[in-house]
Write a protein that holds these residues in place. Sequence first.
Motif, short mmCIF file in Angstrom:
data_model
loop_
_atom_site.label_atom_id
_atom_site.label_comp_id
_atom_site.label_asym_id
_atom_site.label_seq_id
_atom_site.Cartn_x
_atom_site.Cartn_y
_atom_site.Cartn_z
N GLY A 99 -10.60 -16.74 6.27
CA GLY A 99 -11.16 -15.45 6.63
C GLY A 99 -10.10 -14.37 6.56
O GLY A 99 -8.97 -14.57 7.01
N VAL A 100 -10.46 -13.21 5.99
CA VAL A 100 -9.52 -12.12 5.79
C VAL A 100 -10.09 -10.87 6.46
O VAL A 100 -11.23 -10.48 6.18
CB VAL A 100 -9.27 -11.85 4.29
CG1 VAL A 100 -8.26 -10.72 4.12
CG2 VAL A 100 -8.78 -13.12 3.61
N ASP A 101 -9.29 -10.28 7.32
CA ASP A 101 -9.69 -9.05 8.02
C ASP A 101 -8.87 -7.90 7.45
O ASP A 101 -7.64 -7.92 7.49
CB ASP A 101 -9.47 -9.19 9.52
CG ASP A 101 -9.90 -7.94 10.28
OD1 ASP A 101 -10.99 -7.43 9.99
OD2 ASP A 101 -9.15 -7.48 11.16
N LEU A 102 -9.57 -6.88 6.93
CA LEU A 102 -8.91 -5.71 6.35
C LEU A 102 -8.58 -4.71 7.44
O LEU A 102 -9.43 -4.35 8.25
CB LEU A 102 -9.84 -5.06 5.31
CG LEU A 102 -9.43 -3.69 4.80
CD1 LEU A 102 -8.11 -3.75 4.07
CD2 LEU A 102 -10.52 -3.11 3.90
N ASN A 103 -7.32 -4.26 7.45
CA ASN A 103 -6.86 -3.28 8.42
C ASN A 103 -6.11 -2.16 7.71
O ASN A 103 -5.89 -2.21 6.50
CB ASN A 103 -5.96 -3.95 9.47
CG ASN A 103 -6.67 -5.06 10.20
OD1 ASN A 103 -7.48 -4.81 11.09
ND2 ASN A 103 -6.39 -6.30 9.84
N ALA A 104 -5.72 -1.16 8.48
CA ALA A 104 -5.10 0.02 7.89
C ALA A 104 -3.71 -0.25 7.33
O ALA A 104 -3.25 0.49 6.46
CB ALA A 104 -5.03 1.15 8.92
N ASP A 140 1.39 -7.49 4.81
CA ASP A 140 1.55 -6.08 5.12
C ASP A 140 1.53 -5.22 3.87
O ASP A 140 1.91 -5.66 2.77
CB ASP A 140 2.85 -5.85 5.88
CG ASP A 140 2.87 -6.54 7.23
OD1 ASP A 140 2.04 -6.20 8.08
OD2 ASP A 140 3.70 -7.46 7.41
N TYR A 141 1.13 -3.97 4.04
CA TYR A 141 1.24 -2.93 3.02
C TYR A 141 1.25 -1.58 3.73
O TYR A 141 0.83 -1.47 4.89
CB TYR A 141 0.09 -2.99 2.01
CG TYR A 141 -1.29 -2.93 2.61
CD1 TYR A 141 -1.90 -1.72 2.92
CD2 TYR A 141 -2.00 -4.10 2.87
CE1 TYR A 141 -3.16 -1.67 3.48
CE2 TYR A 141 -3.26 -4.06 3.42
CZ TYR A 141 -3.83 -2.85 3.72
OH TYR A 141 -5.09 -2.81 4.28
N ARG A 142 1.73 -0.55 3.04
CA ARG A 142 1.81 0.79 3.60
C ARG A 142 1.09 1.76 2.69
O ARG A 142 1.37 1.83 1.50
CB ARG A 142 3.27 1.22 3.77
CG ARG A 142 4.01 0.47 4.86
CD ARG A 142 5.37 1.08 5.11
NE ARG A 142 6.07 0.43 6.21
CZ ARG A 142 7.25 0.81 6.67
NH1 ARG A 142 7.86 1.86 6.13
NH2 ARG A 142 7.81 0.17 7.67
N LEU A 143 0.16 2.50 3.28
CA LEU A 143 -0.63 3.48 2.52
C LEU A 143 -0.02 4.86 2.68
O LEU A 143 -0.65 5.80 3.14
CB LEU A 143 -2.08 3.46 3.00
CG LEU A 143 -2.80 2.12 2.85
CD1 LEU A 143 -4.21 2.21 3.38
CD2 LEU A 143 -2.81 1.67 1.39
N THR A 144 1.25 4.98 2.30
CA THR A 144 1.95 6.25 2.35
C THR A 144 2.55 6.54 0.98
O THR A 144 2.65 5.64 0.13
CB THR A 144 3.06 6.23 3.40
OG1 THR A 144 3.97 5.15 3.10
CG2 THR A 144 2.48 6.03 4.79
N GLY A 145 2.96 7.78 0.78
CA GLY A 145 3.59 8.15 -0.48
C GLY A 145 2.57 8.53 -1.53
O GLY A 145 1.43 8.92 -1.24
N THR A 146 2.97 8.41 -2.78
CA THR A 146 2.11 8.80 -3.90
C THR A 146 0.99 7.78 -4.09
O THR A 146 1.00 6.67 -3.54
CB THR A 146 2.94 8.91 -5.17
OG1 THR A 146 3.51 7.62 -5.48
CG2 THR A 146 4.07 9.93 -5.00
N LEU A 162 -8.04 7.21 10.20
CA LEU A 162 -7.78 5.80 9.96
C LEU A 162 -8.84 5.20 9.03
O LEU A 162 -8.51 4.49 8.07
CB LEU A 162 -7.75 5.05 11.28
CG LEU A 162 -7.56 3.52 11.21
CD1 LEU A 162 -6.19 3.20 10.66
CD2 LEU A 162 -7.77 2.89 12.58
N ILE A 163 -10.10 5.51 9.28
CA ILE A 163 -11.17 4.96 8.45
C ILE A 163 -11.11 5.56 7.05
O ILE A 163 -11.29 4.86 6.04
CB ILE A 163 -12.53 5.22 9.12
CG1 ILE A 163 -12.64 4.43 10.41
CG2 ILE A 163 -13.66 4.85 8.18
CD1 ILE A 163 -13.95 4.63 11.13
#
Length: 542
Positions: free
Chosen positions: A309-314, A336-342, A393-394
């Motif tokens: 099971g995989v839960d998607l988060n910010a 982990d991943y980061r939704l910042t930058g280009t 966030l959403i």
Amino acid sequence: MGGLRKVAAPFVVPGPPGVAVRAGLKGLSGQDETVLRRVGTLLGSLAAGDLAARCAAGLEHDGEQWARRKRALTGESSARWAGSMTRATHDQWALARRGQLAHLQNLQAGVDTVTHRLAQPLGAKGTRNTPGGYGSRREWFAKSRRLWVLQDRLEQVRADFEAGRVRVVRGGRKLLRTRHHLMAAGLSEVQWRLRWQAERWFLQADGESGKRYGNETIRISPEGEVSIRLPAALAGLANAPHGRYVLACRIVFHHRGEQWADRVTAGRAVAYRIHYDVDRGRWYVTASWQTPPVQTVPLSAVRAGGLAGVDLNADHLAARRLDEHGNPLGAPRRFDYRLTGTAGHRDAQVRHALIRLLHWAKRHGLALAIEDLDFAAETTREKHGRRKRFRKLISGMPTARLRARLVSMAAELGVAVVAVDPAYTSRWGAQHWQKPLTSTTRKPTRHDAAAVAIGRRALGCPIRRRTAPPPPHRSDAVGHRTVQARPGIPGREGSRPRVPGPRTRSVPSGRGAKAGDQCAHNRSGHTAEHEPWTQDSLPLSP
């Protein structure tokens, strides 16, 4: 349970309908770049005029008008260029139409929410499905003014939708608005102009099965030679027979290169798009083709070996492995991943997290269970009110892109993906699994518990834990059943209600009227259940 919405059944996600690969055009000469720019500018202007004609037709557009538009473009370019432009115009108009409908529904939802909250008393509490009143008179007044604004916008959008009017900007509305804020964007007028022109160029051609190398307009041979059929107005720039221009460079598709070579050798349709990256100053070509539909694996076969099971988060993907019976195995995993930058950096972060997740699933032979998320209706300003951080966030979670990339990358590695209904997975997962999975050395998060809930729903198991077998007798000496009642339920420790009626057997001790009063049994200060005892008075004489 009557207030809970119905949970949809899980299903195996089908594979992607097509693929796309990209390669760089390295070694272009100055003449090659000049020809590409002139062809893109000419065809871009023709595509802009065709889009204006399509938008003007509105809902009255039919096949005859489509044919007239194509004939008008054929004289200035070619029949194949005209077909590609008209088809791209139709797709762009349809996309704008769907966006207009989504905007209309969003405005209607906002108007309904504000109207409902204005009708409630100040400070009124809301329920699970409906919001309550506003907190103060000041907020009520501000929202009453906003209601007029939303209603005015709704009327305009509804009028445009019913009339079939759409507003499309070739090159992008965001880039158009940047023209008025060049200093904030860090661009000069020349740099912005180059971006604007590059976005409005048209250099794409649809594939044709049975033709040489699968495309007559933009042709790429298996050896990597690129040739372009020039429009009629630029036929004088040709350096090859039949009005074609051959580029000086050779390209190589490193990803799916063998599949592409097999298609072009067999003459199967391959579509191409040539575009210019302004930031890098490089030209690229993208090849795309459709793949035949593949029969998906039955859900029962996917469940046979367990799944994850995989839960998607910010900021991360929480994964938990489960066996075929729904029991968690091993330790929870976090990617982990980061939704910042280009945008390119964010996209690379998502791809890196997904490939690590897929390699882990492939190594253990697991399928993946994900939530069928769609936050399109959850980001409205009126739904969450002042919760700006939650709305941001959403809105920042790339649910559609992550789901599309996961499905395409999983199909390449042969990993099955099961989509489940996201209803109550986080709440029920934390309620039934976060505490049982906690140990002295490991404390799972709500996201880890949600991953377990998602996996159990994909396996067809209830999210709550398995019911313990009944005790040998009706008392609670061995403890309560697992799903009988939570510790905080009122009356959990009380006795069962006494059923009125004639008794068929004698009442043993401990079953009287005060059997439920636990503090009255064998404790000082309380009256016992049997007959009251009183001491006789002392005799006055012996």
